[in-house]
Design a protein around this motif. Structure first.
Motif, PDB file in Angstrom:
ATOM      1  N   UNK A  69       0.783  -1.117   0.035  1.00 16.22           N
ATOM      2  CA  UNK A  69       0.006   0.032  -0.041  1.00 16.22           C
ATOM      3  C   UNK A  69       0.774   1.330  -0.274  1.00 16.22           C
ATOM      4  N   UNK A  70       2.279   1.068   0.390  1.00 17.73           N
ATOM      5  CA  UNK A  70       3.104   2.357   0.467  1.00 17.73           C
ATOM      6  C   UNK A  70       3.136   2.858  -1.124  1.00 17.73           C
ATOM      7  N   UNK A  71       3.390   1.777  -1.903  1.00 19.17           N
ATOM      8  CA  UNK A  71       3.702   2.159  -3.283  1.00 19.17           C
ATOM      9  C   UNK A  71       2.694   1.946  -4.386  1.00 19.17           C
ATOM     10  N   UNK A  72       1.529   1.026  -4.185  1.00 19.74           N
ATOM     11  CA  UNK A  72       0.794   0.663  -5.264  1.00 19.74           C
ATOM     12  C   UNK A  72      -0.269   1.878  -5.474  1.00 19.74           C
ATOM     13  N   UNK A 120      -2.798  -6.075  -0.791  1.00 21.67           N
ATOM     14  CA  UNK A 120      -2.597  -4.632  -0.686  1.00 21.67           C
ATOM     15  C   UNK A 120      -2.673  -3.704  -1.644  1.00 21.67           C
ATOM     16  N   UNK A 121      -1.989  -4.501  -2.901  1.00 24.35           N
ATOM     17  CA  UNK A 121      -2.028  -3.598  -4.070  1.00 24.35           C
ATOM     18  C   UNK A 121      -3.561  -3.664  -4.669  1.00 24.35           C
ATOM     19  N   UNK A 205       7.753   7.550  -9.646  1.00 27.29           N
ATOM     20  CA  UNK A 205       8.345   7.790  -8.591  1.00 27.29           C
ATOM     21  C   UNK A 205       7.670   7.368  -7.488  1.00 27.29           C
ATOM     22  N   UNK A 206       8.200   6.750  -6.408  1.00 26.49           N
ATOM     23  CA  UNK A 206       7.568   6.254  -5.053  1.00 26.49           C
ATOM     24  C   UNK A 206       7.337   7.636  -4.183  1.00 26.49           C
ATOM     25  N   UNK A 207       5.976   7.883  -4.086  1.00 23.02           N
ATOM     26  CA  UNK A 207       5.656   8.941  -2.918  1.00 23.02           C
ATOM     27  C   UNK A 207       5.285   8.285  -1.809  1.00 23.02           C
ATOM     28  N   UNK A 349      -2.310   1.838   5.126  1.00 19.32           N
ATOM     29  CA  UNK A 349      -1.112   1.597   5.755  1.00 19.32           C
ATOM     30  C   UNK A 349      -1.301   1.487   7.235  1.00 19.32           C
ATOM     31  N   UNK A 350      -1.965   2.276   7.729  1.00 16.27           N
ATOM     32  CA  UNK A 350      -2.376   2.362   9.263  1.00 16.27           C
ATOM     33  C   UNK A 350      -3.070   1.100   9.513  1.00 16.27           C
TER      34      UNK A 350
END
Length: 410
Positions: A69-72, A120-121, A205-207, A349-350
């Motif tokens: 979930x951080x990147x998808x 997650x994705x 770019x991974x935000x 994420x949380x």
């Protein structure tokens, strides 16, 4: 980096079945995450696993999902929702194959990690795709997502238990059946037209997950509610079926699965019925009710009666559905359209952090002192978190009420 509008040809802007397909994909993904839940007891018996090992296997899924979930969300904003969903289902099927072949704990860990990445994705890109397909019905999409989550979980857990209890090869057959279902959904995703019509061009770019300043208070109200709910979900899926079997003396796999499935079905039913309840009110009532329902599970287990334990699961599920569904509906309705991916990443994420860390802590404590001793303490802490979430919602209501009052300024 510039925004590039990708506008479908006239008459091809929508596929009538696309919205239902994305909902089904999210439901199946959450179902896949729950398939091993009824099987943990078999793994524990045949492989002599401790509660801590079981919760670590479960938590690896949550941590992998957390990474996804951080990147998808950002990836789906850039390349589109469809490529992310396709990759997720390919990874999901790979994880199922590993489960079928598993003969050791490391293989279980690998399978769960693959499923965490895939689920997650799917959850993040699917939530964003639903908002893309029906941008003016955010609250409705949030509600239906919550329903899909619960139904997918209930069907998968109960089906897995039935196959493990009555079909041959209990540690293989459930995964094979679910693999076929994932293949069917994957074919549907292949036929899906990209729903994200304003993708961002340039390199990926991974935000970091981001929360827009204007909805920060609303976000934390929703996030704390879902963190409390998903911490309950983690223990329900990893340890609670074994505890219910111990307390009632009913060791049929279908009973333990029915306890969890009844919780999920009640959650789905309440979310459907509560359509007209304002999202914030639903979340506040659900969070408060979940605190009470959690505390009621302690005397329910103490009765050693299977019907009472099932009834407690239904009450917990109803309040879980109201709280989780209300929180998700509320956030879906207020999030700015250009920040959907990153905001939903922050939200999940949380959620996954809350699922993983308390589950591992509960598994460690159960290994040291016993699950029956630890469970009441866990319930008390999570009930307190539910009340904190409800309090935040009430505080926010008092702050915005004067501005929303039509008599204001008269």
């Amino acid at each position: 980096m510039t925004a590039t509008a990708v506008v479908p040809a006239e008459g091809q802007t929508t596929q009538r079945w696309a919205y239902a397909l994305v909902l089904a994909a999210t439901g199946v993904a959450l179902g896949v995450s729950g398939v091993p839940a009824p099987l943990y007891g078999i793994y524990e018996t045949q492989w002599r696993l401790s509660p801590l090992t079981t919760t670590i296997v479960f938590a690896v899924y949550a941590f992998a999902a957390l990474g996804a979930v951080l990147v998808s969300g950002r990836i789906s904003d850039v390349v589109g929702r469809k490529p992310v969903l396709l990759g997720a289902f390919a990874t999901m099927i790979a994880g199922l194959v590993v489960f079928v072949l598993a003969d050791s704990v490391p293989m279980l860990l690998l399978a769960r990690a693959l499923h965490g990445i895939a689920v997650g994705a799917t959850v993040v890109s699917g939530a964003a795709a639903l908002l893309d397909l029906r941008p003016h019905r955010g609250a409705r999409s949030g509600q239906l997502s919550g329903v899909a989550f619960n139904i997918g979980m209930a069907v998968a857990i109960l089906g897995s238990a039935l196959l493990a209890q009555y079909a041959p090869y209990p540690l293989r057959t459930p995964y094979v059946v679910v693999t076929v279902l994932c293949l069917v959904i994957g074919v549907g995703v292949l036929a899906l037209r990209e729903p994200h019509a304003a993708r961002v061009s340039g390199p990926i770019r991974f935000a970091r997950p981001a929360v827009p300043q204007e909805i920060r208070a609303d976000f934390w109200f929703s996030a704390i509610g879902v963190m409390a709910a998903w911490s309950v979900l983690g223990v329900l899926l990893s340890l609670y079926p074994s505890l219910a079997a111990q307390q009632t003396g009913i060791h049929n796999l279908v009973f333990g699965a029915a306890v969890v499935a009844s919780t999920a079905i009640a959650g789905a039913a309440v979310q459907i019925v509560a359509t007209r309840v304002p999202a914030r009110l639903a979340a506040i009532v659900g969070d408060t009710g979940m605190a009470v329902a959690l505390l009621l599970t302690i005397p329910a287990l103490g009765t050693h009666n299977g019907f009472v334990v099932l009834a407690a699961g239904v009450v917990l599920g109803a309040t879980f559905g109201l709280g989780f569904g209300g929180s998700l509906r509320h956030l879906s309705d207020v999030v700015p359209h250009h920040k959907r991916g990153e905001t939903m990443s922050a939200y999940y994420l949380l959620a996954y952090t809350a699922m993983a860390l308390p589950t591992i802590l509960a598994g460690w404590a159960a290994t040291t002192w016993g699950l029956r001793t630890v469970f009441p303490w866990f319930v008390g802490v999570v009930a307190l978190a539910c009340l904190i979430a409800a309090g935040l919602g009430l505080r926010r209501d008092r702050r915005v009420a004067p501005a929303d009052d039509p008599r204001a300024g008269v």
